[in-house]
Design a protein around this motif. Structure first.
Motif, PDB file in Angstrom:
ATOM      1  N   LYS A  30       0.834  -1.192   0.000  1.00 29.87           N
ATOM      2  CA  LYS A  30       0.000   0.000   0.000  1.00 29.87           C
ATOM      3  C   LYS A  30       0.877   1.254   0.000  1.00 29.87           C
ATOM      4  N   ALA A  31       0.244   2.394  -0.147  1.00 33.31           N
ATOM      5  CA  ALA A  31       0.965   3.659  -0.054  1.00 33.31           C
ATOM      6  C   ALA A  31       1.571   3.780   1.342  1.00 33.31           C
ATOM      7  N   PRO A  32       2.782   4.307   1.463  1.00 31.57           N
ATOM      8  CA  PRO A  32       3.442   4.336   2.773  1.00 31.57           C
ATOM      9  C   PRO A  32       2.752   5.263   3.762  1.00 31.57           C
ATOM     10  N   VAL A 306      11.033   1.710   7.319  1.00 29.35           N
ATOM     11  CA  VAL A 306      12.292   2.405   7.040  1.00 29.35           C
ATOM     12  C   VAL A 306      12.355   3.659   7.895  1.00 29.35           C
ATOM     13  N   GLY A 307      13.510   3.890   8.520  1.00 33.60           N
ATOM     14  CA  GLY A 307      13.746   5.103   9.288  1.00 33.60           C
ATOM     15  C   GLY A 307      14.771   5.980   8.593  1.00 33.60           C
ATOM     16  N   MET A 308      14.528   7.282   8.574  1.00 30.35           N
ATOM     17  CA  MET A 308      15.367   8.197   7.801  1.00 30.35           C
ATOM     18  C   MET A 308      15.979   9.280   8.672  1.00 30.35           C
ATOM     19  N   THR A 309      16.928   9.997   8.087  1.00 27.91           N
ATOM     20  CA  THR A 309      17.646  11.035   8.828  1.00 27.91           C
ATOM     21  C   THR A 309      16.782  12.255   9.113  1.00 27.91           C
ATOM     22  N   ASN A 310      15.710  12.435   8.357  1.00 29.23           N
ATOM     23  CA  ASN A 310      14.835  13.592   8.583  1.00 29.23           C
ATOM     24  C   ASN A 310      13.746  13.296   9.612  1.00 29.23           C
ATOM     25  N   SER A 311      13.948  12.263  10.443  1.00 29.13           N
ATOM     26  CA  SER A 311      13.046  11.890  11.546  1.00 29.13           C
ATOM     27  C   SER A 311      11.726  11.305  11.055  1.00 29.13           C
ATOM     28  N   ILE A 312      11.654  10.875   9.806  1.00 29.64           N
ATOM     29  CA  ILE A 312      10.435  10.288   9.261  1.00 29.64           C
ATOM     30  C   ILE A 312      10.534   8.763   9.307  1.00 29.64           C
ATOM     31  N   LEU A 313       9.464   8.138   9.791  1.00 29.93           N
ATOM     32  CA  LEU A 313       9.334   6.689   9.793  1.00 29.93           C
ATOM     33  C   LEU A 313       8.339   6.301   8.701  1.00 29.93           C
ATOM     34  N   SER A 314       8.771   5.499   7.738  1.00 27.63           N
ATOM     35  CA  SER A 314       7.925   5.085   6.616  1.00 27.63           C
ATOM     36  C   SER A 314       7.511   3.635   6.805  1.00 27.63           C
ATOM     37  N   ILE A 315       6.197   3.386   6.770  1.00 31.75           N
ATOM     38  CA  ILE A 315       5.650   2.036   6.967  1.00 31.75           C
ATOM     39  C   ILE A 315       4.840   1.659   5.733  1.00 31.75           C
ATOM     40  N   LYS A 316       5.227   0.578   5.088  1.00 32.15           N
ATOM     41  CA  LYS A 316       4.482   0.039   3.953  1.00 32.15           C
ATOM     42  C   LYS A 316       3.918  -1.323   4.331  1.00 32.15           C
ATOM     43  N   ASN A 317       2.594  -1.456   4.291  1.00 33.77           N
ATOM     44  CA  ASN A 317       1.940  -2.719   4.608  1.00 33.77           C
ATOM     45  C   ASN A 317       1.513  -3.423   3.322  1.00 33.77           C
ATOM     46  N   ARG A 318       1.617  -4.737   3.329  1.00 37.83           N
ATOM     47  CA  ARG A 318       1.259  -5.504   2.142  1.00 37.83           C
ATOM     48  C   ARG A 318      -0.247  -5.461   1.895  1.00 37.83           C
ATOM     49  N   LYS A 319      -0.620  -5.410   0.623  1.00 40.57           N
ATOM     50  CA  LYS A 319      -2.033  -5.400   0.268  1.00 40.57           C
ATOM     51  C   LYS A 319      -2.640  -6.772   0.507  1.00 40.57           C
ATOM     52  N   SER A 320      -3.886  -6.772   0.972  1.00 39.78           N
ATOM     53  CA  SER A 320      -4.627  -8.017   1.170  1.00 39.78           C
ATOM     54  C   SER A 320      -5.547  -8.247  -0.029  1.00 39.78           C
ATOM     55  N   PRO A 321      -6.016  -9.474  -0.237  1.00 35.51           N
ATOM     56  CA  PRO A 321      -6.951  -9.723  -1.347  1.00 35.51           C
ATOM     57  C   PRO A 321      -8.204  -8.857  -1.268  1.00 35.51           C
ATOM     58  N   GLU A 322      -8.655  -8.525  -0.030  1.00 40.70           N
ATOM     59  CA  GLU A 322      -9.835  -7.667   0.099  1.00 40.70           C
ATOM     60  C   GLU A 322      -9.565  -6.271  -0.455  1.00 40.70           C
ATOM     61  N   ASP A 323      -8.337  -5.776  -0.242  1.00 43.94           N
ATOM     62  CA  ASP A 323      -7.988  -4.451  -0.764  1.00 43.94           C
ATOM     63  C   ASP A 323      -8.037  -4.435  -2.280  1.00 43.94           C
ATOM     64  N   SER A 324      -7.574  -5.530  -2.910  1.00 51.72           N
ATOM     65  CA  SER A 324      -7.585  -5.599  -4.371  1.00 51.72           C
ATOM     66  C   SER A 324      -9.014  -5.615  -4.893  1.00 51.72           C
ATOM     67  N   LYS A 325      -9.896  -6.369  -4.199  1.00 48.67           N
ATOM     68  CA  LYS A 325     -11.296  -6.427  -4.633  1.00 48.67           C
ATOM     69  C   LYS A 325     -11.968  -5.058  -4.472  1.00 48.67           C
ATOM     70  N   GLU A 326     -11.658  -4.386  -3.346  1.00 45.98           N
ATOM     71  CA  GLU A 326     -12.263  -3.069  -3.106  1.00 45.98           C
ATOM     72  C   GLU A 326     -11.801  -2.071  -4.157  1.00 45.98           C
TER      73      GLU A 326
END
Length: 528
Positions: A30-32, A306-326
């Motif tokens: 998904k989008a981070p 992923v953690g970055m030097t600008n203090s931002i934490l980026s989280i990407k979660n895997r898409k589920s089959p329900e997300d694809s159907k939606e």
């Protein structure tokens, strides 16, 4: 007078992105989700037990996030200075972390106050980890020492001082509680056995070592430092197997996929590279907005954090089959094409009075100049930075139109050093492109003919003209070689074709007469 026809820009075929199984797998996220921390995110660690929360070490705090939460479910703030390397124990109940004040703290994940405080280091502790038996802790410090601590007694068991610079990474064996490996800024990797008084193996990485990773079988070790990622065979005495140099800045952290078939490396160049652990070729790439300090993969690769030097934490979660159907259902709800063209095909009846709106023709800048017969200004408009870099086919199409009108030579002449240098850069970059070569070779020939007499007045233009001349000579040589190879191939193909026999009649091949037939064109001599 006929209306002006805009320049026709040809549509060239574009190479599509090669879709592989890795592309499909690593793009199925998904989008981070971006979370602002209190400082640079130096370490991320996932809990080995469900629900697989992850600890984020940033500045003087350690936050524990749930797998799908955007707010921390637990926070540890009992640090006097910057915290480092928050790590879970294999049962997920305890968490250990180092600190800039040289004290190592042990926390209960369910509590708030530190259960144990281990004092003995004299400088910042950047490395902490649990041994496989769960009762000991490994630490590495900027005081050049690595130490083992006993958790029940809060006592130091052993200390090693073999490195000659800061110890910034380390990993413990999950199969043997006595084995651990440390990496230092002195470029060395050392394998220690707690039963021995000194290290049992030493390897030279060649750069300050930033991160270490052990394969699940623990036969291979991966080290990262500088621009290099190196793989070592521990079963062969630390023999180097592979040296990878795919980043152009320091590699800061490593991770391994759940099946062990993909290796991930993150760097200060803002990229995460995914390698195939069989061939060690890059099979995918992630881009981020800032330099990366920490990287972690959830079990079964459900999340990439992923953690970055600008203090931002980026989280990407895997898409589920329900997300694809939606997503598919949302796409279906969008207005169809027929809604936008409704009424376009309406045919007026006999009594209707049709009022048509004149269509205004919008011309590009170069077409406006062509319409006014300003050849030089039209070429200038086609050589604007965004046009020649993003759409070189437009620039080439304008040159082709000027050549058709017979005004290309006039448009090229009379240019100053800056314009000529910009034009030569475009020619050098696109001359060997098969799409543009038929037009640009003619243009390059005109340029050399027009400006050959002014060589020596500008060093920049002189270098570009010589470079252009070399490119044209190489292109001619390649064309000659290709023609000779084509001739060889034609000969081979002609000789490999089966020969067909031409059917012939009973006519004699010597005189063209059929059998039993005599010629009447010459009188026969009779014997007397």
């Amino acid at each position: 007078m006929a209306s002006f026809k805009p320049t026709k820009i040809p549509d060239y075929p574009k190479l599509g992105e090669k879709v592989t199984q890795d592309t499909l797998y690593w793009k199925n996220y998904k989008a981070p989700v971006l979370i602002k921390e209190f400082g640079a995110v130096s370490n991320i660690d996932f809990s080995p037990v469900a629900p697989h929360n992850f600890a984020v070490t940033a500045f003087t705090r350690i936050h524990i996030y749930g797998p799908f939460s955007h707010e921390p479910v637990k926070t540890f703030t009992k640090f006097k200075d910057t915290a480092y390397c928050g790590r879970f124990r294999s049962d997920g109940q305890l968490l250990v972390a180092g600190c800039e004040d040289s004290v190592v703290r042990l926390f209960d994940v369910g509590g708030k106050v530190a259960l144990r405080m281990f004092k003995g280091h004299t400088k910042a502790v950047h490395v902490t980890d649990f041994t496989s038996d769960r009762y000991q802790i490994l630490t590495g410090s900027d005081d050049y020492t690595c130490r083992l601590w006993d958790i029940p007694n809060a006592a130091e068991l052993t200390s090693y001082q073999e490195h000659t610079d800061y110890i910034r990474c380390g990993v413990t064996s999950k199969l043997n509680r006595d084995l651990f490996i440390t990496g230092s800024y002195d470029h060395s990797l050392k394998v220690f056995d707690a039963r021995a008084e000194k290290s049992v193996m030493t390897m030279d990485h060649g750069q300050p070592v930033e991160s270490l990773l052990l394969y699940p079988t623990e036969g291979l070790l991966v080290s990262a430092g500088g621009r290099y990622v190196k793989v070592w065979d521990l079963l062969k005495g630390g023999q180097p197997l592979v040296s990878l140099r795919n980043h152009h800045k320091t590699v800061t952290c490593l991770a391994l996929s759940s099946n062990g078939q993909r290796l991930l490396s993150a760097s200060l160049d803002r990229h995460v590279k995914v390698y195939n652990t069989t061939s060690y070729k890059v099979v995918h790439n992630f881009d981020y907005e800032a330099s990366i300090l920490s990287l972690a993969l959830a079990p079964e690769d459900e999340s990439i954090v992923v953690g970055m030097t600008n203090s931002i934490l980026s989280i990407k979660n895997r898409k589920s089959p329900e997300d694809s159907k939606e997503k598919t259902s949302q796409q279906r709800r969008r207005p169809s094409y027929r809604v936008f063209v409704k009424g376009k095909n309406y045919v007026p009846k006999q009594g209707d009075y049709l009022v048509s709106k004149p269509v205004r023709q919008h011309l590009a800048k170069y077409d406006k100049q062509l319409k006014k017969f300003n050849a030089s200004k039209a070429l200038d408009a086609a050589l604007l930075t965004w046009v020649r870099l993003k759409k070189p086919e437009v620039t080439v199409a304008v040159m082709k139109e000027l050549d058709r009108r017979g005004t290309l030579r006039n448009a090229l002449a009379g240019r100053d050093e800056q314009d000529l240098s910009r034009f030569l850069s475009f020619l050098i970059g696109n001359l060997v492109d098969i799409r543009f070569a038929p037009v640009l070779v003619t243009v390059a020939d005109m340029i050399l003919d027009i400006y050959h007499s002014v060589m020596g007045q500008s060093s920049v233009v002189d270098r570009q003209l010589l470079r252009l001349e070399e490119l044209m000579d190489k292109e001619l040589e390649c064309q000659k070689e290709l023609l000779s190879v084509l001739g060889m191939l034609d000969t081979l193909f002609a000789s490999s074709l089966p020969r067909k026999e031409v059917p012939c009649s009973d006519t004699g091949r010597s005189n063209g007469l059929a059998q039993g037939e005599t010629s009447t064109s010459r009188p026969q001599l009779q014997a007397t």
